[in-house]
Design a protein around this motif. Structure first.
Motif, PDB file in Angstrom:
ATOM      1  N   GLU A  27       0.831  -1.203   0.000  1.00 37.08           N
ATOM      2  CA  GLU A  27       0.000   0.000   0.000  1.00 37.08           C
ATOM      3  C   GLU A  27       0.868   1.256   0.000  1.00 37.08           C
ATOM      4  OE1 GLU A  27      -3.683   2.325   0.479  1.00 37.08           O
ATOM      5  OE2 GLU A  27      -3.102   0.406  -0.414  1.00 37.08           O
ATOM      6  N   ARG A  31       1.162   3.730  -3.358  1.00 43.07           N
ATOM      7  CA  ARG A  31       0.672   5.115  -3.275  1.00 43.07           C
ATOM      8  C   ARG A  31       1.794   6.135  -3.466  1.00 43.07           C
ATOM      9  NH1 ARG A  31      -3.198   5.564   1.851  1.00 43.07           N
ATOM     10  NH2 ARG A  31      -2.961   7.774   1.311  1.00 43.07           N
ATOM     11  N   MET A 334      -2.645  -1.779   7.042  1.00 43.82           N
ATOM     12  CA  MET A 334      -3.242  -0.865   6.076  1.00 43.82           C
ATOM     13  C   MET A 334      -3.551   0.493   6.711  1.00 43.82           C
ATOM     14  SD  MET A 334      -3.300  -2.535   3.229  1.00 43.82           S
ATOM     15  CE  MET A 334      -4.514  -1.757   2.175  1.00 43.82           C
ATOM     16  N   ASP A 338      -1.614   4.189   5.615  1.00 42.79           N
ATOM     17  CA  ASP A 338      -2.220   5.464   5.253  1.00 42.79           C
ATOM     18  C   ASP A 338      -1.590   6.617   6.030  1.00 42.79           C
ATOM     19  OD1 ASP A 338      -4.435   7.139   4.042  1.00 42.79           O
ATOM     20  OD2 ASP A 338      -4.887   7.391   6.168  1.00 42.79           O
TER      21      ASP A 338
END
Length: 471
Positions: A27, A31, A334, A338
């Motif tokens: 992730e 990103r 996760m 972020d």
């Protein structure tokens, strides 16, 4: 850019290096690549990590199949007659399909299509602002990121130092998931989520299962009432459970394992599954470069997932997932990913908070919990109020089999008037947990929750019954 087995041998200047490409690492790397950074993802195993290949996804395929077997056995006496012949072969086939037969080409293509580069090998910190990758061919590549190093190496099965165990061909969750055939008998070392899920699954497919747990109860980090519910359910399925059972030695004669326990039990089986938790090896990661204790169980991170104490003039070092010690859950990795991405890109936003971490054990009945247990709340000096409801009373007979004696337990801070924790043990416990996760996370007033209209007849209605005990 296509995957490479080796980058050129001279030090490579890149924007960011992500060591460990499990759910959290993938992730972050994806990103950052989407944001236009030159990103290299590093992993010595499959891109995607434990979850899609040996953890969450394949194990829940197995749990679902075992649930179908159990439901079929419950037909007599409630819905007619049925003859059940469990067959592991379609389950093993479905697992192989879901994991692409343990091939990560699709995952690698997904990442590289976003502009990232993937390097297969063992990544370790070798100097401030430097990651060295030991390639699969024995060569080494040095990466020097300008902006960020992100450590997302996950964890490995923890193998207890039981005399003789290391010399045997024991299984971990990986061998269990990859099994094309099941043994006729299985000893499980560990009464946590992994051991209980796998143990119940294979028992329902005809394997004779014995679970050994060193602690006095199963899922010892959860409410003590959970142990009572699980013991009834597991023994009903035929699983033998020994709590307070400390293995003194393990041996293997080429066909069977033997476990001798400190208090005298002598147990044998065709296979042995070690499910004694997970561990992070900071020494192997080279964490000493960060001037942290590399013998510690986890890396220290701040609320932005940054490892403190780094040279402000060099690239920042962040960590996400199991390596941070905040729970070995995919959803935790996760969530932290972020936070880390926003910090690296300078986008601000909420910092990491851990007062409402949900967790689910996918046994039958399911055990879902969030926040603090009653014991943890009392240890923190909270003025505790408890609300409890039995699912058997709430369901009024429409549950048949395990789960009929499940419960909802709420832990409230009497002074603040909010929930600080909750547990659901019963059918769809992980789904019912969603309501409590929102309540604990948002610190919703108990008085407001008590005014909720709960649909009837549902399992989540038991939350309303438990709330009435608080108010």
């Amino acid at each position: 850019m296509a995957v490479t087995d080796r980058l050129p041998q001279q030090p490579q200047q890149v924007d960011a290096v992500v060591v460990g490409m499990g759910p959290g690492g993938e992730e972050v790397a994806g990103r950052l690549a989407d944001a236009g950074l030159d990103v290299v993802g590093v992993d010595e195993r499959l891109l995607g990590g434990e979850c899609p290949y040996w953890g969450c996804i394949p194990s829940k395929i197995m749990v679902r199949a075992a649930g179908l077997v159990a439901e079929a056995h419950r037909i007599p006496g409630t819905a007619g007659t049925a003859m059940v012949h469990p067959d592991w072969r379609p389950v093993a086939r479905r697992v192989r399909e879901a994991t692409d037969d343990w091939n990560d080409k699709a995952a690698v293509d997904r990442f590289t299509s976003r502009g990232g580069r993937f390097l297969r090998g063992r990544g370790r910190l070798t100097a401030p602002g430097e990651v060295t990758v030991g390639g699969m061919d024995g060569g080494e590549t040095v990466l020097r990121p300008r902006r960020a190093v992100v450590l997302a190496v996950g964890s490995e099965p923890s193998v207890p130092p039981v005399p003789g165990l290391a010399c045997t061909p024991y299984w971990t969750n990986r061998e269990m998931v990859e099994a094309a055939e099941l043994p006729e008998s299985l000893l499980v070392l560990g009464g946590g989520a992994v051991g209980l899920e796998f143990g119940q699954v294979v028992q329902r497919f005809g394997t004779a299962v014995t679970v050994l747990e060193v602690a006095p109860r199963l899922l010892g980090h959860e409410e003590p009432e959970v142990d009572e519910v699980l013991m009834r359910a597991l023994t009903s399925d035929g699983v033998e459970v020994y709590t307070g059972a400390e293995p003194a030695s393990v041996s293997y004669d080429g066909g069977r394992f033997t476990v001798e326990c400190a208090r005298g039990e002598r147990l044998t089986a065709e296979r042995l599954l070690v499910a004694a938790g997970r561990r992070v090896d900071l020494t192997r990661l080279g964490a000493g470069v960060l001037e942290v204790d590399d013998t510690a169980p986890a890396l220290p991170v701040d609320a932005r997932m940054r490892v403190p104490g780094q040279d402000p003039g060099g690239p920042g070092v962040w960590a996400v997932g199991d390596v941070t010690g905040h729970g070995a859950f995919t959803h935790m990795a996760m969530y932290q990913a972020d936070v880390a991405v926003r910090a690296i890109l300078g986008r601000g936003g909420p910092q990491a908070e851990y007062h409402a971490v949900p967790r689910v054990t996918f046994t039958d009945p399911e055990i879902g919990a969030v926040g603090l247990t009653e014991a943890e709340a009392r240890q923190r000096g909270i003025a505790v109020r408890i609300g409890r409801a039995d699912l058997a009373a709430t369901a009024r007979g429409f549950i048949h089999g395990p789960g009929g004696d499940g419960f909802v337990k709420l832990v409230a801070d009497a002074d603040a008037g909010v929930l600080v924790g909750g547990t659901v043990a019963g059918p769809y416990g992980g789904e019912v947990l969603g309501v409590l996760s929102v309540a604990v996370r948002a610190r919703l007033p108990v008085a407001e929750l008590a005014q909720t209209i709960w649909a009837y007849p549902t399992f989540h209605r038991a939350i309303g019954d438990a709330l009435r005990e608080l108010t």
